[in-house]
Design a protein around this motif. Structure first.
Motif, PDB file in Angstrom:
ATOM      1  N   UNK A 169      12.609 -49.035  46.929  1.00 13.29           N
ATOM      2  CA  UNK A 169      12.491 -48.449  48.300  1.00 13.29           C
ATOM      3  C   UNK A 169      11.692 -49.690  49.208  1.00 13.29           C
ATOM      4  N   UNK A 170      12.092 -49.808  50.431  1.00 10.12           N
ATOM      5  CA  UNK A 170      11.528 -50.647  51.454  1.00 10.12           C
ATOM      6  C   UNK A 170      10.250 -49.943  52.108  1.00 10.12           C
ATOM      7  N   UNK A 171       9.234 -50.623  52.607  1.00 11.50           N
ATOM      8  CA  UNK A 171       8.430 -49.646  53.615  1.00 11.50           C
ATOM      9  C   UNK A 171       7.609 -50.941  54.382  1.00 11.50           C
ATOM     10  N   UNK A 172       7.572 -50.675  55.701  1.00 15.03           N
ATOM     11  CA  UNK A 172       6.516 -51.131  56.495  1.00 15.03           C
ATOM     12  C   UNK A 172       5.733 -50.295  57.324  1.00 15.03           C
ATOM     13  N   UNK A 173       4.508 -50.576  57.733  1.00 11.68           N
ATOM     14  CA  UNK A 173       3.850 -49.913  58.475  1.00 11.68           C
ATOM     15  C   UNK A 173       4.143 -49.471  59.862  1.00 11.68           C
ATOM     16  N   UNK A 174       4.755 -50.293  60.534  1.00  9.38           N
ATOM     17  CA  UNK A 174       5.187 -50.336  61.968  1.00  9.38           C
ATOM     18  C   UNK A 174       6.126 -51.482  62.306  1.00  9.38           C
ATOM     19  N   UNK A 175       6.745 -51.335  63.663  1.00  8.76           N
ATOM     20  CA  UNK A 175       7.483 -52.482  64.060  1.00  8.76           C
ATOM     21  C   UNK A 175       6.793 -53.613  64.692  1.00  8.76           C
ATOM     22  N   UNK A 176       7.153 -54.552  64.173  1.00  8.61           N
ATOM     23  CA  UNK A 176       6.314 -56.062  64.679  1.00  8.61           C
ATOM     24  C   UNK A 176       6.622 -56.572  65.968  1.00  8.61           C
ATOM     25  N   UNK A 177       8.103 -55.806  66.644  1.00  8.75           N
ATOM     26  CA  UNK A 177       8.652 -56.224  67.728  1.00  8.75           C
ATOM     27  C   UNK A 177       8.016 -55.778  69.035  1.00  8.75           C
ATOM     28  N   UNK A 178       7.012 -54.524  68.761  1.00  7.58           N
ATOM     29  CA  UNK A 178       6.424 -54.130  69.806  1.00  7.58           C
ATOM     30  C   UNK A 178       4.933 -54.261  69.579  1.00  7.58           C
ATOM     31  N   UNK A 179       4.215 -53.980  70.850  1.00  8.58           N
ATOM     32  CA  UNK A 179       2.806 -54.159  70.811  1.00  8.58           C
ATOM     33  C   UNK A 179       2.162 -52.902  70.052  1.00  8.58           C
ATOM     34  N   UNK A 209       2.723 -45.357  50.480  1.00  8.21           N
ATOM     35  CA  UNK A 209       2.778 -44.585  49.145  1.00  8.21           C
ATOM     36  C   UNK A 209       2.976 -42.885  49.184  1.00  8.21           C
ATOM     37  N   UNK A 210       2.382 -42.420  50.249  1.00  6.62           N
ATOM     38  CA  UNK A 210       2.739 -40.996  50.403  1.00  6.62           C
ATOM     39  C   UNK A 210       4.208 -40.634  50.693  1.00  6.62           C
ATOM     40  N   UNK A 211       4.973 -41.565  51.426  1.00  9.04           N
ATOM     41  CA  UNK A 211       6.664 -41.438  51.748  1.00  9.04           C
ATOM     42  C   UNK A 211       7.317 -41.550  50.245  1.00  9.04           C
ATOM     43  N   UNK A 212       6.611 -42.401  49.346  1.00  9.24           N
ATOM     44  CA  UNK A 212       7.599 -42.547  48.061  1.00  9.24           C
ATOM     45  C   UNK A 212       7.088 -41.833  47.006  1.00  9.24           C
ATOM     46  N   UNK A 213       6.016 -41.215  46.875  1.00 11.19           N
ATOM     47  CA  UNK A 213       5.167 -40.329  45.926  1.00 11.19           C
ATOM     48  C   UNK A 213       6.186 -39.720  45.128  1.00 11.19           C
ATOM     49  N   UNK A 214       7.068 -38.552  45.823  1.00  7.15           N
ATOM     50  CA  UNK A 214       7.987 -37.472  45.160  1.00  7.15           C
ATOM     51  C   UNK A 214       9.291 -38.410  44.589  1.00  7.15           C
ATOM     52  N   UNK A 215       9.632 -39.771  45.187  1.00  8.01           N
ATOM     53  CA  UNK A 215      10.638 -40.119  44.360  1.00  8.01           C
ATOM     54  C   UNK A 215      10.151 -40.946  43.131  1.00  8.01           C
ATOM     55  N   UNK A 216       9.018 -41.625  43.369  1.00  9.04           N
ATOM     56  CA  UNK A 216       8.569 -42.134  42.260  1.00  9.04           C
ATOM     57  C   UNK A 216       8.473 -41.173  41.117  1.00  9.04           C
ATOM     58  N   UNK A 217       7.707 -40.036  41.245  1.00 12.77           N
ATOM     59  CA  UNK A 217       7.751 -38.946  40.261  1.00 12.77           C
ATOM     60  C   UNK A 217       9.143 -38.620  39.714  1.00 12.77           C
ATOM     61  N   UNK A 218      10.246 -38.507  40.518  1.00  9.67           N
ATOM     62  CA  UNK A 218      11.503 -38.213  40.316  1.00  9.67           C
ATOM     63  C   UNK A 218      11.975 -39.308  39.275  1.00  9.67           C
ATOM     64  N   UNK A 219      11.793 -40.620  39.739  1.00 12.94           N
ATOM     65  CA  UNK A 219      12.413 -41.558  38.841  1.00 12.94           C
ATOM     66  C   UNK A 219      11.800 -41.442  37.471  1.00 12.94           C
ATOM     67  N   UNK A 220      10.533 -41.247  37.254  1.00 14.17           N
ATOM     68  CA  UNK A 220       9.739 -41.586  36.226  1.00 14.17           C
ATOM     69  C   UNK A 220      10.111 -40.338  35.355  1.00 14.17           C
ATOM     70  N   UNK A 221      10.581 -39.436  35.775  1.00 13.53           N
ATOM     71  CA  UNK A 221      11.020 -38.081  35.063  1.00 13.53           C
ATOM     72  C   UNK A 221      12.219 -38.469  34.354  1.00 13.53           C
ATOM     73  N   UNK A 222      13.180 -39.289  34.774  1.00 11.92           N
ATOM     74  CA  UNK A 222      14.259 -39.897  34.393  1.00 11.92           C
ATOM     75  C   UNK A 222      14.030 -41.104  33.473  1.00 11.92           C
ATOM     76  N   UNK A 223      12.925 -41.570  33.257  1.00 10.39           N
ATOM     77  CA  UNK A 223      12.727 -42.940  32.684  1.00 10.39           C
ATOM     78  C   UNK A 223      12.956 -44.067  33.417  1.00 10.39           C
ATOM     79  N   UNK A 224      13.011 -43.925  34.716  1.00 12.79           N
ATOM     80  CA  UNK A 224      13.456 -45.237  35.566  1.00 12.79           C
ATOM     81  C   UNK A 224      12.274 -45.943  36.373  1.00 12.79           C
TER      82      UNK A 224
END
Length: 264
Positions: A18-28, A44-59
């Motif tokens: 997954x990709x993640x950034x805190x905010x848009x650097x092109x605005x103030x 981390x909060x945004x991806x936590x569920x997907x992490x657990x799901x991936x690990x459930x399938x050994x990924x």
């Protein structure tokens, strides 16, 4: 969704990312945006569920691309010391939700670069000369020191309302380490640490003149400023503290981080 995708494709996935950034650097953005607690936890909060799901399938789950602010970052935020404090904290947050690794997206000359080069091209040959090592790189060096030798996280109980976070690790040799990050711009204090069975500790500090500094960053008293070959400069400065009545006391200046390594 991730559940359906992982279930159907687990046999051919390696890894999930997954990709993640805190905010848009092109605005103030607020000049202290990376010092806010949510800046470190939102990804981390945004991806936590997907992490657990991936690990459930050994990924394995990896952050395939990340940095502070997208669109190249923002001067005065992505290229100053607050980015280093944020980076240390958010990497621990990602590790805490089970992310297996991160890829920092950097670019030569970008505001969120870890280091930069001057380039000269002659014919088909391009020569690179180091021009700067930026604050973000110090955070990577600090994090590596805190998590080396196959370290894993330990639980920490933190009793403060200050803008301070703490992370603990223990490595394969049994050496415990504590990371403290004071992201408060105004408040200093002394942290009392209790860890039974240990009588001595060494402190490696990550500091800069202010959270808005683009230069003057040091890790344990050393700096890359003036380095032409990427070798850190200066004499390493390590503080020592002994336990007293079962407590280690470690002063924490404003907007700084400390790595505390405990020994018997």
């Amino acid at each position: 969704n991730a559940q359906s995708f992982d279930s159907a494709e687990a046999s051919v996935l390696a890894p999930f990312s997954q990709h993640y950034y805190v905010a848009n650097g092109a605005v103030s953005n607020p000049d202290d945006i990376l010092l806010t607690p949510s800046a470190a936890t939102s990804g981390p909060s945004a991806v936590a569920t997907a992490v657990a799901t991936a690990h459930r399938y050994g990924i394995p789950f990896r952050m395939g691309e990340m940095n502070s602010l997208y669109n190249g970052g923002e001067a005065g935020i992505s290229n100053v010391f607050e980015s280093a404090l944020w980076a240390v904290d958010t990497m621990f947050e990602y590790a805490n939700v089970g992310v297996d690794g991160v890829n920092w997206h950097v670019g030569n000359g970008g505001n969120y670069a870890a280091f930069e080069f001057d380039t000269q091209t002659s014919g088909t040959t391009t020569t690179y000369a180091l021009s700067s090592v930026d604050p973000l790189y110090y955070s990577l060096l600090f994090f590596q020191a805190a998590t080396s030798n196959s370290a894993h996280l330990l639980p920490v109980t933190l009793g403060t309302q200050a803008n301070l976070t703490a992370w603990a690790t223990v490595d394969a040799s049994g050496t415990p380490r504590l990371v403290m990050i004071n992201k408060d711009k105004n408040s200093t204090g002394t942290v009392d640490i209790t860890l039974s069975g240990y009588s001595h500790a060494q402190i490696f500090r990550l500091t800069a003149p202010s959270f808005q500094s683009s230069s003057g960053v040091t890790f344990a008293g050393q700096t890359f400023h003036g380095s032409t070959n990427g070798v850190i400069q200066g004499t390493q400065t390590i503080e020592s503290v002994d336990v007293s009545n079962g407590v280690f006391q470690v002063p924490m200046p404003i907007t700084s981080a400390a790595l505390v390594v405990f020994t018997n």
